[in-house]
Design a protein around this motif. Structure first.
Motif, PDB file in Angstrom:
ATOM      1  N   LEU A 283      42.304  53.230  63.485  1.00  0.00           N
ATOM      2  CA  LEU A 283      43.681  52.798  63.710  1.00  0.00           C
ATOM      3  C   LEU A 283      43.982  51.496  62.980  1.00  0.00           C
ATOM      4  CD1 LEU A 283      44.211  53.642  67.495  1.00  0.00           C
ATOM      5  CD2 LEU A 283      45.155  54.834  65.521  1.00  0.00           C
ATOM      6  N   TRP A 284      43.013  50.576  62.983  1.00  0.00           N
ATOM      7  CA  TRP A 284      43.217  49.318  62.244  1.00  0.00           C
ATOM      8  C   TRP A 284      43.362  49.619  60.754  1.00  0.00           C
ATOM      9  CZ3 TRP A 284      43.491  44.104  63.747  1.00  0.00           C
ATOM     10  CH2 TRP A 284      43.445  43.186  62.695  1.00  0.00           C
ATOM     11  N   ARG A 285      42.428  50.402  60.221  1.00  0.00           N
ATOM     12  CA  ARG A 285      42.446  50.697  58.786  1.00  0.00           C
ATOM     13  C   ARG A 285      43.700  51.458  58.396  1.00  0.00           C
ATOM     14  NH1 ARG A 285      41.035  55.194  56.208  1.00  0.00           N
ATOM     15  NH2 ARG A 285      40.024  56.050  58.077  1.00  0.00           N
ATOM     16  N   LEU A 286      44.032  52.497  59.145  1.00  0.00           N
ATOM     17  CA  LEU A 286      45.208  53.303  58.823  1.00  0.00           C
ATOM     18  C   LEU A 286      46.487  52.486  58.956  1.00  0.00           C
ATOM     19  CD1 LEU A 286      44.181  56.567  60.705  1.00  0.00           C
ATOM     20  CD2 LEU A 286      44.267  56.255  58.224  1.00  0.00           C
ATOM     21  N   GLY A 287      46.576  51.692  60.027  1.00  0.00           N
ATOM     22  CA  GLY A 287      47.771  50.880  60.224  1.00  0.00           C
ATOM     23  C   GLY A 287      47.983  49.883  59.104  1.00  0.00           C
ATOM     24  N   MET A 288      46.906  49.276  58.635  1.00  0.00           N
ATOM     25  CA  MET A 288      47.019  48.304  57.551  1.00  0.00           C
ATOM     26  C   MET A 288      47.347  48.983  56.226  1.00  0.00           C
ATOM     27  SD  MET A 288      46.747  45.330  58.769  1.00  0.00           S
ATOM     28  CE  MET A 288      46.228  44.521  60.279  1.00  0.00           C
ATOM     29  N   GLU A 289      46.632  50.045  55.900  1.00  0.00           N
ATOM     30  CA  GLU A 289      46.807  50.680  54.599  1.00  0.00           C
ATOM     31  C   GLU A 289      48.132  51.416  54.475  1.00  0.00           C
ATOM     32  OE1 GLU A 289      43.358  53.102  54.093  1.00  0.00           O
ATOM     33  OE2 GLU A 289      42.087  51.419  53.477  1.00  0.00           O
ATOM     34  N   ALA A 290      48.745  51.772  55.611  1.00  0.00           N
ATOM     35  CA  ALA A 290      50.027  52.474  55.565  1.00  0.00           C
ATOM     36  C   ALA A 290      51.203  51.513  55.441  1.00  0.00           C
ATOM     37  CB  ALA A 290      50.197  53.335  56.813  1.00  0.00           C
ATOM     38  N   ALA A 291      50.952  50.206  55.520  1.00  0.00           N
ATOM     39  CA  ALA A 291      52.036  49.213  55.516  1.00  0.00           C
ATOM     40  C   ALA A 291      52.184  48.575  54.137  1.00  0.00           C
ATOM     41  CB  ALA A 291      51.761  48.135  56.556  1.00  0.00           C
ATOM     42  N   THR A 292      53.412  48.309  53.760  1.00  0.00           N
ATOM     43  CA  THR A 292      53.726  47.561  52.542  1.00  0.00           C
ATOM     44  C   THR A 292      54.694  46.437  52.895  1.00  0.00           C
ATOM     45  OG1 THR A 292      55.520  49.106  52.010  1.00  0.00           O
ATOM     46  CG2 THR A 292      53.369  49.520  50.993  1.00  0.00           C
ATOM     47  N   LEU A 293      54.629  45.375  52.097  1.00  0.00           N
ATOM     48  CA  LEU A 293      55.472  44.207  52.327  1.00  0.00           C
ATOM     49  C   LEU A 293      56.501  44.070  51.221  1.00  0.00           C
ATOM     50  CD1 LEU A 293      52.718  41.571  53.217  1.00  0.00           C
ATOM     51  CD2 LEU A 293      54.051  42.971  54.795  1.00  0.00           C
ATOM     52  N   SER A 294      57.642  43.536  51.582  1.00  0.00           N
ATOM     53  CA  SER A 294      58.650  43.171  50.588  1.00  0.00           C
ATOM     54  C   SER A 294      59.165  41.777  50.921  1.00  0.00           C
ATOM     55  CB  SER A 294      59.810  44.178  50.580  1.00  0.00           C
ATOM     56  OG  SER A 294      60.443  44.234  51.842  1.00  0.00           O
ATOM     57  N   GLY A 295      59.637  41.078  49.897  1.00  0.00           N
ATOM     58  CA  GLY A 295      60.120  39.717  50.088  1.00  0.00           C
ATOM     59  C   GLY A 295      59.020  38.708  50.293  1.00  0.00           C
ATOM     60  N   ILE A 296      57.815  38.998  49.749  1.00  0.00           N
ATOM     61  CA  ILE A 296      56.686  38.098  50.011  1.00  0.00           C
ATOM     62  C   ILE A 296      56.791  36.780  49.251  1.00  0.00           C
ATOM     63  CG2 ILE A 296      55.130  40.000  50.520  1.00  0.00           C
ATOM     64  CD1 ILE A 296      53.965  39.652  47.729  1.00  0.00           C
ATOM     65  N   ASP A 297      57.781  36.652  48.379  1.00  0.00           N
ATOM     66  CA  ASP A 297      57.967  35.361  47.705  1.00  0.00           C
ATOM     67  C   ASP A 297      58.213  34.242  48.710  1.00  0.00           C
ATOM     68  OD1 ASP A 297      57.677  36.646  45.335  1.00  0.00           O
ATOM     69  OD2 ASP A 297      59.829  36.847  44.927  1.00  0.00           O
ATOM     70  N   ALA A 298      58.737  34.595  49.887  1.00  0.00           N
ATOM     71  CA  ALA A 298      59.003  33.577  50.918  1.00  0.00           C
ATOM     72  C   ALA A 298      57.720  32.916  51.403  1.00  0.00           C
ATOM     73  CB  ALA A 298      59.738  34.217  52.097  1.00  0.00           C
ATOM     74  N   LEU A 299      56.576  33.617  51.254  1.00  0.00           N
ATOM     75  CA  LEU A 299      55.310  33.047  51.703  1.00  0.00           C
ATOM     76  C   LEU A 299      54.859  31.877  50.852  1.00  0.00           C
ATOM     77  CD1 LEU A 299      53.348  36.349  52.468  1.00  0.00           C
ATOM     78  CD2 LEU A 299      54.681  34.947  54.054  1.00  0.00           C
ATOM     79  N   ASP A 300      55.389  31.782  49.629  1.00  0.00           N
ATOM     80  CA  ASP A 300      54.991  30.688  48.735  1.00  0.00           C
ATOM     81  C   ASP A 300      55.534  29.335  49.179  1.00  0.00           C
ATOM     82  OD1 ASP A 300      53.716  32.566  47.169  1.00  0.00           O
ATOM     83  OD2 ASP A 300      55.458  32.880  45.864  1.00  0.00           O
ATOM     84  N   HIS A 301      56.520  29.345  50.064  1.00  0.00           N
ATOM     85  CA  HIS A 301      57.168  28.099  50.466  1.00  0.00           C
ATOM     86  C   HIS A 301      56.845  27.710  51.906  1.00  0.00           C
ATOM     87  CE1 HIS A 301      59.411  28.650  46.760  1.00  0.00           C
ATOM     88  NE2 HIS A 301      59.796  29.846  47.188  1.00  0.00           N
TER      89      HIS A 301
END
Length: 426
Positions: A384-402
């Motif tokens: 469940l951990w592996r599947l949950g992580m691998e099935a997810a994608t992120l958008s707008g991650i440029d906000a993490l740089d700040h």
């Protein structure tokens, strides 16, 4: 580290502002970690579980890569042990008070059970919130820790209200309860100075889950209602009021349809149990996909494409390994008792034989419990951990740089209460 290095070019090729979540953990070292932990749990009578929990989290967190950077878990087993001891110091006097209240012959004694249940339910929700605070404050990404604010007692009363509504509606209010509780938690969740929020739709979860509810709860309620209307209640009450033996015969004679009612109710219960077992992986995949897709941190959004098939395969593997483990354990137990019978028979010391059998039963019980727990952790929870992580994608991650660092480590009291009350997970 080879897997991480090989994945680096793929992360660099990702579209700007988006990123994948990857998990590089392998089952074989995870199995070794769990088997070694189970052995040490047996030797230490469960005390090693604080360090095993820490090792599990470090493995899962450390092998999870988000947009090219790995998570890090900084908690320690000693912190969990100290939190547990504090929890015991709180719970033991509380249980003593419950016991003394139950001895009262007045109104307090009559209500002691209900009051104890409500207080422990509140304390459990308090513990869940505080445990989440601890785990977040020990989770570091890009050198910045997550943290959680807000009142744990406020969450406890809020959660108790919603779970009462869920119970009264036979589960139909579950989507609204989950959405409300997740919104409260995420409003108080931060990555550094970046605030979180939850945007999952309760109606969306309800519409996707109501067919499963109808398949499980619908026939069960229909069977109960059919059984209720089949019984002749006035005649049944009269049969109970009559003195003398032969109550079963009186009930059968005054309620000729009683057998049909029993069949209706039993069939409804069996149907609900089987349907719930078959559909539970579907439900779990649905909720995990819905929850993941509702997570937000500033402009960072998560989208999950978790499929149900792999979740079913994880549970099937647990079932298969569980059956094999049961066969092996049955053979070992049979051989152990045969050996004990032979040795005690030869020695003709019945008292020593009973002591030996008692020790073997305790060891056997602990080994079986640890065995099934290990198999479940290594098959279902790992998947469940592996599947949950691998099935997810992120958008707008440029906000993490700040993002700038904020928050501080939280105490492990919540983890200790969760452990003592047996209401926690990872």
């Amino acid at each position: 580290m080879t897997g991480l290095e090989a994945a680096a070019p793929a992360a660099a090729d990702s579209a700007p502002g988006s990123g994948a979540i990857r998990f590089f953990g392998r089952e074989r070292p995870y199995w070794r970690l769990l088997i070694r932990g189970a052995f040490l749990l047996l030797l230490t009578l469960g005390i090693y579980r604080f360090w095993l929990t820490t090792d599990i989290r470090r493995f899962l967190w450390g092998n999870t890569e988000i947009a090219g950077n790995n998570l890090e878990y900084t908690g320690t087993g000693l912190e969990l042990l100290v939190g547990f001891l504090f929890a015991v110091a709180i719970l033991v006097p509380l249980y003593v008070l419950f016991f003394l209240a139950a001895l009262d012959l007045g109104l307090l004694g009559e209500l002691s059970g209900l009051l104890a249940f409500i207080l422990l339910a509140l304390l459990s929700q308090f513990a869940i919130y505080r445990a989440r605070r601890y785990r977040l404050s020990r989770t570091v990404y890009r050198g910045v820790r997550f943290h959680q604010e807000g009142s744990a007692w406020r969450y406890a009363f809020y959660a108790l209200f919603w779970w009462t509504v869920v119970l009264l509606t036979a589960g139909l209010a579950y989507p609204w309860a989950q959405a409300a509780l997740e919104r409260l938690k995420m409003r108080n969740t931060f990555f550094g100075n970046l605030a979180g929020r939850f945007e999952g739709s309760a109606l969306s979860l309800f519409l996707r889950g109501v067919p499963m509810w109808l398949a499980v709860v619908g026939p069960f309620l229909a069977g109960i209602v059919a059984g209720f209307y089949t019984i002749d209640w006035p005649a049944l009450a009269k049969a109970f009021e009559e003195s003398g033996s032969g109550l079963g015969d009186r009930v059968e004679s005054t309620n000729p349809e009683y057998a049909y009612a029993f069949i209706f109710i039993t069939a409804a219960f069996i149907w609900a149990a089987v349907a719930a077992a078959v559909l539970y992986p579907v439900f779990q995949a649905l909720v995990l996909r819905w929850w993941s897709s509702g997570l937000r941190f500033g402009s960072v959004t998560v989208t999950s494409h978790l499929r149900t098939g792999p979740v079913y395969r994880a549970y099937f593997r647990f079932l298969l390994y569980g059956i094999l483990f049961t066969i092996v354990i049955a053979a070992i137990v049979w051989a152990a008792f045969a050996l004990v019978d032979f040795l005690t028979g030869a020695a003709a010391e019945e008292e020593n034989g009973e002591l030996t059998v008692g020790i073997l039963l305790v060891i056997g019980y602990m080994s079986i419990a640890l065995g099934y727990s290990t198999i479940y952790q290594a098959t279902v929870k790992f998947a469940l951990w592996r599947l949950g992580m691998e099935a997810a994608t992120l958008s707008g991650i440029d906000a993490l740089d700040h993002v700038t660092a904020a928050g501080k480590p939280s105490s492990a009291l919540g983890e200790g209460l969760v452990d003592a009350l047996q209401v926690g997970g990872y």
